[in-house]
Design a protein around this motif. Structure first.
Motif, PDB file in Angstrom:
ATOM      1  N   ILE A 116       0.838  -1.205   0.000  1.00  0.00           N
ATOM      2  CA  ILE A 116       0.000   0.000   0.000  1.00  0.00           C
ATOM      3  C   ILE A 116       0.879   1.263   0.000  1.00  0.00           C
ATOM      4  O   ILE A 116       0.543   2.259  -0.633  1.00  0.00           O
ATOM      5  N   GLY A 117       2.034   1.188   0.661  1.00  0.00           N
ATOM      6  CA  GLY A 117       2.947   2.340   0.670  1.00  0.00           C
ATOM      7  C   GLY A 117       3.461   2.636  -0.737  1.00  0.00           C
ATOM      8  O   GLY A 117       3.442   3.777  -1.193  1.00  0.00           O
ATOM      9  N   GLY A 118       3.883   1.583  -1.435  1.00  0.00           N
ATOM     10  CA  GLY A 118       4.382   1.750  -2.803  1.00  0.00           C
ATOM     11  C   GLY A 118       3.292   2.271  -3.714  1.00  0.00           C
ATOM     12  O   GLY A 118       3.527   3.096  -4.605  1.00  0.00           O
ATOM     13  N   CYS A 119       2.073   1.802  -3.485  1.00  0.00           N
ATOM     14  CA  CYS A 119       0.930   2.212  -4.313  1.00  0.00           C
ATOM     15  C   CYS A 119       0.671   3.712  -4.143  1.00  0.00           C
ATOM     16  O   CYS A 119       0.488   4.441  -5.117  1.00  0.00           O
ATOM     17  N   VAL A 120       0.685   4.177  -2.894  1.00  0.00           N
ATOM     18  CA  VAL A 120       0.430   5.605  -2.640  1.00  0.00           C
ATOM     19  C   VAL A 120       1.555   6.450  -3.231  1.00  0.00           C
ATOM     20  O   VAL A 120       1.305   7.437  -3.929  1.00  0.00           O
ATOM     21  N   ILE A 121       2.796   6.040  -2.990  1.00  0.00           N
ATOM     22  CA  ILE A 121       3.927   6.869  -3.438  1.00  0.00           C
ATOM     23  C   ILE A 121       4.028   6.883  -4.964  1.00  0.00           C
ATOM     24  O   ILE A 121       4.397   7.893  -5.556  1.00  0.00           O
ATOM     25  N   SER A 122       3.662   5.772  -5.611  1.00  0.00           N
ATOM     26  CA  SER A 122       3.779   5.795  -7.071  1.00  0.00           C
ATOM     27  C   SER A 122       2.487   6.284  -7.743  1.00  0.00           C
ATOM     28  O   SER A 122       2.323   6.146  -8.952  1.00  0.00           O
ATOM     29  N   GLY A 123       1.563   6.867  -6.963  1.00  0.00           N
ATOM     30  CA  GLY A 123       0.356   7.477  -7.548  1.00  0.00           C
ATOM     31  C   GLY A 123      -0.603   6.427  -8.092  1.00  0.00           C
ATOM     32  O   GLY A 123      -1.262   6.650  -9.101  1.00  0.00           O
ATOM     33  N   GLY A 124      -0.711   5.292  -7.417  1.00  0.00           N
ATOM     34  CA  GLY A 124      -1.528   4.174  -7.909  1.00  0.00           C
ATOM     35  C   GLY A 124      -2.997   4.265  -7.541  1.00  0.00           C
ATOM     36  O   GLY A 124      -3.496   5.314  -7.119  1.00  0.00           O
ATOM     37  N   ILE A 206     -14.951  11.351  -6.605  1.00  0.00           N
ATOM     38  CA  ILE A 206     -13.518  11.687  -6.603  1.00  0.00           C
ATOM     39  C   ILE A 206     -12.798  10.911  -7.690  1.00  0.00           C
ATOM     40  O   ILE A 206     -13.008   9.698  -7.833  1.00  0.00           O
ATOM     41  N   PHE A 207     -11.955  11.606  -8.435  1.00  0.00           N
ATOM     42  CA  PHE A 207     -11.056  10.913  -9.353  1.00  0.00           C
ATOM     43  C   PHE A 207      -9.639  11.116  -8.819  1.00  0.00           C
ATOM     44  O   PHE A 207      -9.222  12.238  -8.539  1.00  0.00           O
ATOM     45  N   GLY A 208      -8.907  10.006  -8.665  1.00  0.00           N
ATOM     46  CA  GLY A 208      -7.523  10.111  -8.198  1.00  0.00           C
ATOM     47  C   GLY A 208      -6.606   9.371  -9.135  1.00  0.00           C
ATOM     48  O   GLY A 208      -6.833   8.192  -9.430  1.00  0.00           O
ATOM     49  N   GLY A 209      -5.591  10.042  -9.626  1.00  0.00           N
ATOM     50  CA  GLY A 209      -4.584   9.398 -10.472  1.00  0.00           C
ATOM     51  C   GLY A 209      -3.247  10.057 -10.230  1.00  0.00           C
ATOM     52  O   GLY A 209      -3.131  10.943  -9.378  1.00  0.00           O
ATOM     53  N   LYS A 210      -2.270   9.619 -10.979  1.00  0.00           N
ATOM     54  CA  LYS A 210      -0.931  10.194 -10.794  1.00  0.00           C
ATOM     55  C   LYS A 210      -0.977  11.688 -11.120  1.00  0.00           C
ATOM     56  O   LYS A 210      -1.394  12.076 -12.209  1.00  0.00           O
ATOM     57  N   ASN A 211      -0.614  12.500 -10.156  1.00  0.00           N
ATOM     58  CA  ASN A 211      -0.602  13.961 -10.309  1.00  0.00           C
ATOM     59  C   ASN A 211      -1.959  14.558 -10.684  1.00  0.00           C
ATOM     60  O   ASN A 211      -2.028  15.621 -11.292  1.00  0.00           O
ATOM     61  N   LEU A 212      -3.036  13.892 -10.382  1.00  0.00           N
ATOM     62  CA  LEU A 212      -4.362  14.438 -10.709  1.00  0.00           C
ATOM     63  C   LEU A 212      -5.396  13.995  -9.682  1.00  0.00           C
ATOM     64  O   LEU A 212      -5.672  12.803  -9.527  1.00  0.00           O
ATOM     65  N   LEU A 213      -5.942  14.990  -8.969  1.00  0.00           N
ATOM     66  CA  LEU A 213      -6.996  14.702  -8.008  1.00  0.00           C
ATOM     67  C   LEU A 213      -8.165  15.621  -8.336  1.00  0.00           C
ATOM     68  O   LEU A 213      -8.013  16.846  -8.363  1.00  0.00           O
ATOM     69  N   LEU A 214      -9.326  15.027  -8.627  1.00  0.00           N
ATOM     70  CA  LEU A 214     -10.487  15.833  -9.006  1.00  0.00           C
ATOM     71  C   LEU A 214     -11.623  15.592  -8.021  1.00  0.00           C
ATOM     72  O   LEU A 214     -12.002  14.451  -7.774  1.00  0.00           O
ATOM     73  N   ARG A 215     -12.137  16.661  -7.456  1.00  0.00           N
ATOM     74  CA  ARG A 215     -13.326  16.573  -6.606  1.00  0.00           C
ATOM     75  C   ARG A 215     -13.950  17.965  -6.540  1.00  0.00           C
ATOM     76  O   ARG A 215     -13.246  18.944  -6.298  1.00  0.00           O
ATOM     77  N   ASP A 216     -15.267  18.027  -6.718  1.00  0.00           N
ATOM     78  CA  ASP A 216     -15.945  19.313  -6.636  1.00  0.00           C
ATOM     79  C   ASP A 216     -16.981  19.258  -5.514  1.00  0.00           C
ATOM     80  O   ASP A 216     -18.087  18.757  -5.694  1.00  0.00           O
ATOM     81  N   LYS A 217     -16.594  19.778  -4.351  1.00  0.00           N
ATOM     82  CA  LYS A 217     -17.478  19.711  -3.183  1.00  0.00           C
ATOM     83  C   LYS A 217     -18.773  20.490  -3.414  1.00  0.00           C
ATOM     84  O   LYS A 217     -19.827  20.106  -2.929  1.00  0.00           O
ATOM     85  N   ASN A 218     -18.697  21.604  -4.163  1.00  0.00           N
ATOM     86  CA  ASN A 218     -19.909  22.415  -4.411  1.00  0.00           C
ATOM     87  C   ASN A 218     -20.970  21.609  -5.143  1.00  0.00           C
ATOM     88  O   ASN A 218     -22.155  21.663  -4.833  1.00  0.00           O
TER      89      ASN A 218
END
Ligand SMILES: Cc1cc2nc3c(=O)[nH]c(=O)nc-3n(C[C@H](O)[C@H](O)[C@H](O)COP(=O)(O)OP(=O)(O)OC[C@H]3O[C@@H](n4cnc5c(N)ncnc54)[C@H](O)[C@@H]3O)c2cc1C
Length: 273
Positions: A116-124, A206-218
């Motif tokens: 899980i650590g490798g996954c988070v650090i490599s943007g998985g 929420i969309f999460g990818g390498k160098n991209l996090l998308l979320r619109d709370k409004n």
């Protein structure tokens, strides 16, 4: 004298500390050493000179639970987390958002090695779930420890300080009634919904990818408080609001944008009449 043929593999030393103190001492002696956990995500064609294996550090493999949260050591394998989610007796331990995201990650053989650590650090694939679940990361250096929220870590580009390690992940034990995951090459889209007496009490997209996090709370507030099943016109309006949000950002590329919008529509129409 004939020259001996060069080995196809460069000469790499594997450093195997058994505690974090030992690890940081070794890192000071071999400053170019690169941490390896599962070794499946580095994407390197050549091995570094010095590999800092995290394998022998017992505390990084721990899974603990309190009443309020689950804690995963950075070396916990993706397959262990999925197994926790499948064990119905311990089901309350782990959110579907994380297990379903990891079930879509690579093949079982890779998940048995990957951590899980490798996954988070490599943007998985765990990034969207970590953000949706308000996870916090423990980052440790030789002299200091800091905690950072998953969302903030992603927004800052997932960058560690010099000789810093992700050591623990703390995930609040929050349950959602519906979890709808979509996996793309570029990342994972998660739709999470909490149902309270047939009202949509909370939604996160929420969309999460390498160098991209998308979320619109409004946009999320538009659907909160609506009756379930949803009305089709409200779903379409929600997708339109997301489209406006993405247009304002100018990212991601049009192809990914279309897939995200289509998936949000398909996922929510599954909860509509
Ligand atoms: C065939 C194949 C398919 C794959 N499919 C997917 C997929 O579908 N989705 C996906 O997300 N990934 C996929 N991956 C990539 C990879 O398996 C995952 O990202 C995996 O979770 C990486 O974990 P790991 O433990 O192997 O990391 P490693 O390879 O050991 O490390 C990855 C990076 O993180 C650093 N690192 C590792 N642990 C730490 C730590 N605790 N602290 C600081 N830095 C650290 C390393 O230095 C390295 O730079 C795939 C890989 C393969 C080989």
């Amino acid at each position: 004298m004939a020259e001996s043929p060069k080995s196809a593999w460069p000469q790499s030393s594997v450093l195997r500390p058994f505690s974090l103190n030992e690890l940081f001492a070794l890192w000071e002696r071999y400053p170019d050493a690169v941490p390896y956990s599962g070794g499946t995500g580095s994407g390197r064609t050549e091995l570094p000179n010095n590999i800092l294996s995290l394998e022998g550090i017992e505390e990084l493999g721990r899974i603990t639970r309190t009443e309020r949260y689950l804690e995963l050591g950075a070396m916990v394998r993706l397959s262990e987390i999925i197994a926790l989610g499948k064990n119905t007796q311990r089901n309350a331990m782990i959110s579907d958002a994380l297990t379903l995201s990891l079930l879509h990650t690579a093949a079982p053989a890779v998940r048995n090695l990957a951590t899980i650590g490798g996954c988070v650090i490599s943007g998985g694939d765990a990034l969207a779930a970590m953000t949706a679940l308000d996870a916090r990361y423990e980052l440790r250096g030789a002299r200091q420890t800091r905690w950072i929220s998953a969302a903030r870590f992603s927004v800052l580009g997932g960058v560690l300080a010099y000789h810093e390690l992700l050591t623990r992940i703390r995930i609040p034990l929050e349950q959602w009634d519906y979890t709808i995951p979509y996996k793309f090459d570029e990342g994972t889209l998660l739709i999470l919904i909490r149902n309270q007496k047939n009202l949509l009490a909370k939604i996160q997209v929420i969309f999460g990818g390498k160098n991209l996090l998308l979320r619109d709370k409004n946009t999320e507030t538009f659907l909160e408080g609506q009756r379930l099943p949803l009305e089709k016109k409200d779903v379409l309006r929600f997708v339109e609001l997301w489209e406006n949000y993405l247009a304002g950002l100018g990212t991601p590329d049009p192809f990914l944008k279309t897939r995200i919008l289509n998936s949000i529509e398909a996922g929510l129409l599954g909860l509509a009449v």
